[in-house]
Design a protein around this motif. Structure first.
Motif, short mmCIF file in Angstrom:
data_model
loop_
_atom_site.label_atom_id
_atom_site.label_comp_id
_atom_site.label_asym_id
_atom_site.label_seq_id
_atom_site.Cartn_x
_atom_site.Cartn_y
_atom_site.Cartn_z
N MET A 1 -27.29 -18.83 -64.05
CA MET A 1 -28.03 -17.58 -63.92
C MET A 1 -27.08 -16.38 -63.83
N GLU A 2 -25.99 -16.53 -63.06
CA GLU A 2 -25.08 -15.39 -62.88
C GLU A 2 -24.39 -15.01 -64.18
N ALA A 3 -24.02 -16.01 -64.98
CA ALA A 3 -23.40 -15.70 -66.27
C ALA A 3 -24.41 -15.00 -67.18
N MET A 4 -25.63 -15.50 -67.20
CA MET A 4 -26.66 -14.94 -68.08
C MET A 4 -27.01 -13.51 -67.70
N THR A 5 -26.93 -13.17 -66.42
CA THR A 5 -27.41 -11.87 -65.95
C THR A 5 -26.29 -10.88 -65.65
N ALA A 6 -25.05 -11.23 -65.93
CA ALA A 6 -23.93 -10.33 -65.63
C ALA A 6 -23.84 -9.21 -66.66
N GLY A 7 -23.52 -8.02 -66.20
CA GLY A 7 -23.23 -6.92 -67.10
C GLY A 7 -24.45 -6.40 -67.85
N TRP A 8 -24.21 -5.96 -69.09
CA TRP A 8 -25.24 -5.33 -69.91
C TRP A 8 -25.34 -6.00 -71.27
N ILE A 9 -26.53 -5.94 -71.83
CA ILE A 9 -26.78 -6.40 -73.20
C ILE A 9 -26.86 -5.18 -74.11
N ILE A 10 -26.11 -5.22 -75.20
CA ILE A 10 -26.25 -4.18 -76.23
C ILE A 10 -27.11 -4.75 -77.35
N PRO A 11 -28.25 -4.12 -77.62
CA PRO A 11 -29.18 -4.64 -78.63
C PRO A 11 -28.90 -4.10 -80.02
N LEU A 12 -29.42 -4.79 -81.00
CA LEU A 12 -29.29 -4.38 -82.40
C LEU A 12 -30.01 -3.05 -82.61
N ALA A 13 -29.32 -2.11 -83.23
CA ALA A 13 -29.86 -0.74 -83.34
C ALA A 13 -31.06 -0.64 -84.27
N ALA A 14 -31.09 -1.46 -85.32
CA ALA A 14 -32.19 -1.37 -86.29
C ALA A 14 -32.39 -2.73 -86.96
N GLN A 15 -33.55 -2.94 -87.48
CA GLN A 15 -33.89 -4.19 -88.16
C GLN A 15 -33.03 -4.38 -89.41
#
Length: 268
Positions: free
Chosen positions: A84-98
């Motif tokens: 869980m800690e690895a999965m929830t650490a920091g931030w996710i940057i998402p894909l800007a466009a399809q």
């Protein structure tokens, strides 16, 4: 080894850019900034603990048998603190466009309608050519339109989102000293989707970023056999887990401060 700095785009105007102060580590903040015309248009980076995948959210805490009320084995990763800690650490940057992909015979074609470049390709020789384990498919990169500001002395681990299974692409990992390198850091990846024809949606997690203080790294190590005291301690830990499979989570785990996005004040 791929140098991530070769997969970046130079910011042409740094007027007014100042490094954040680092008088107090407790007040350290990471900032994600984009061009004004993209703000409110492209998906924002989000704390990883706020965007858990559905399979994880829907997972039971225990492996169950035919009768859903009977526990027959170990707990699932839903109760695993390290997972869980690895999965929830920091931030996710998402894909800007399809982006639409058509992959066939070792080639990957792509297109999009966004006003900025979303994907570009790289020569397979950059990763060793035919010696590369996935050489039958190309190496590409996602273009990222968020720059990062951190206090002096901070770097950032950039990696494939931890414990989030993405079958179509596998980002490479790297560490960038973002306190000194203010730029768009793109995300090189290898294509793992095989003969895929379809769309990768806007907002799909592409990379996970975790800031850390450089001088906190342990850089010296020793390899040796256990002492008698250490063997006793290890056996005690193992035996404790034998009588309570949640002993690590309940007795040894130190809960970390969760990441969050603070409200943006344009008048700041």
């Amino acid at each position: 080894m791929i140098d991530l700095t070769t997969f970046t785009e130079r910011v042409t105007d740094l007027t007014g850019f100042e490094k954040l102060k680092n008088d107090d580590t407790e007040d350290a903040v990471i900032e994600f900034v984009c061009y004004e015309e993209d703000y409110g248009v492209i998906p924002e980076p989000v704390p990883a603990n706020r965007v858990l995948p559905d399979w994880y959210k829907n997972l039971s805490q225990y492996v169950k048998g035919g009768n859903d009320n009977v526990h027959i084995g170990d707990s699932t990763v839903k109760r695993c603190a390290p997972f869980m800690e690895a999965m929830t650490a920091g931030w996710i940057i998402p894909l800007a466009a399809q982006v639409e992909f058509h992959a066939h015979d070792g080639y990957v074609e792509y297109k999009w309608d966004f006003h900025r470049k979303m994907v570009s390709s790289h020569d397979m020789k950059q990763v060793g050519g035919e010696a590369f384990p996935n050489s039958e498919w190309p190496v590409m990169k996602w273009h990222n339109f968020w720059c990062v500001r951190v206090p002096e002395g901070y770097s950032m681990l950039i990696t494939s989102p931890f414990n989030r299974i993405e079958k179509r692409f596998q980002p490479f990992s790297g560490i960038v000293d973002v306190d000194r390198y203010f730029n768009f850091i793109n995300a090189p990846f290898m294509w793992t989707g095989g003969e895929y024809d379809g769309v990768i949606e806007q907002g799909t997690p592409i990379i996970q970023v975790i800031p850390f203080k450089r001088d906190s790294f342990i850089t010296d190590g020793v390899v040796r056999p256990m002492t008698e005291e250490e063997q006793t301690r290890q056996m005690k830990t193992q035996n404790r887990l034998g009588v309570n499979e949640s002993a690590y989570r309940e007795e040894m785990w130190v809960q970390k401060k969760g990441t969050r996005n603070l409200p943006y004040d344009p008048d700041g």
